[in-house]
Design an enzyme around this catalytic site. Sequence first.
Site, mmCIF file in Angstrom:
data_model
loop_
_atom_site.group_PDB
_atom_site.id
_atom_site.type_symbol
_atom_site.label_atom_id
_atom_site.label_comp_id
_atom_site.label_asym_id
_atom_site.label_seq_id
_atom_site.Cartn_x
_atom_site.Cartn_y
_atom_site.Cartn_z
ATOM 1 N N HIS A 36 53.604 -25.291 -1.041
ATOM 2 C CA HIS A 36 54.257 -24.046 -0.646
ATOM 3 C C HIS A 36 54.969 -23.382 -1.818
ATOM 4 O O HIS A 36 55.535 -24.035 -2.692
ATOM 5 C CB HIS A 36 55.266 -24.318 0.473
ATOM 6 C CG HIS A 36 56.333 -25.301 0.097
ATOM 7 N ND1 HIS A 36 57.516 -24.925 -0.511
ATOM 8 C CD2 HIS A 36 56.405 -26.647 0.235
ATOM 9 C CE1 HIS A 36 58.265 -25.985 -0.719
ATOM 10 N NE2 HIS A 36 57.618 -27.048 -0.283
ATOM 11 N N ASP A 37 54.878 -22.068 -1.842
ATOM 12 C CA ASP A 37 55.596 -21.234 -2.800
ATOM 13 C C ASP A 37 55.161 -21.448 -4.249
ATOM 14 O O ASP A 37 55.898 -21.112 -5.179
ATOM 15 C CB ASP A 37 57.120 -21.445 -2.675
ATOM 16 C CG ASP A 37 57.599 -21.241 -1.248
ATOM 17 O OD1 ASP A 37 57.461 -20.118 -0.732
ATOM 18 O OD2 ASP A 37 58.088 -22.217 -0.640
ATOM 19 N N GLY A 89 56.079 -28.188 -4.493
ATOM 20 C CA GLY A 89 56.520 -26.856 -4.124
ATOM 21 C C GLY A 89 57.128 -26.086 -5.282
ATOM 22 O O GLY A 89 57.693 -26.668 -6.219
#
Length: 267
Positions: A120-121, A138
């Site tokens: 994520h991200d 992340g």
Amino acid sequence: MSIHPSAVIAPGAVVPESCTVGPFCTIGPEVTLGEDCNLISHVALDGRTRLGARNTVYPFTSIGAAPQDLKYQGEPTETSIGDDNTIRECVTVSRGTAKGGGLTSIGSNCLIMAYAHIAHDCHVGCHCLLANAATLAGHVTIEDYATVGAFSPVHQFCTVGAHAYIGGGTIVTQDVLPYSLTSARRENKAFGINKVGLERRGFSPERLRLLQKAFRLLLAAKLNTTAAIEKMRELEASPDATSPSDALEDIAYLISFIERSRRGVIK
């Protein structure tokens, strides 16, 4: 439009007629594909996910699924992928989180090889290469033209600079300099012959004895490789009376292997 009968495309998904959707693919209601994308088979696209044009996605890849973050509570975050990417088998790309900016992105002209993970991200630039099982935690940024080698994990919040090359098996816990060649130390060492394995394959005691002599010359006699080979040739040229022909073939093969090595041998 070429859509296999077993594919499941939710109402609301945008799939241009130029796309190919292979067997057992699933496309969620908020997914948008660009022109000429090819989902080969068993591809799962979920969440607010946008793919640009001419992307090829191989089997068992998951893009846009919920992140592996305990703080994620189902917020409407996104995944964005540019054009002309090749995403190989079993790659996983998680969508963003609200606290991380809400977006996971990949640029254009990237090769993401099998089993790579983009958490994520993360933000992967253009013309990047993630080799097999490269793993981004992340909030990682991979700048343009960078390469992350096979089996290399990158710690969360790290940045890999543009044009950097990370060697395979390197654990990255800090930012990687742009233009650099960065790699873990490879302190590999040969410890002698694979005696148990060779015995199981029927190597006689005489063959093992001669191989052990050759390996002592190579590894333990404080000779450089060229000098060790010359001593090994003496073993080959003046064998003991007990040395069978296959033992001499072993020595000849060992010498030949070393001499034709392009990258050098582990000693």
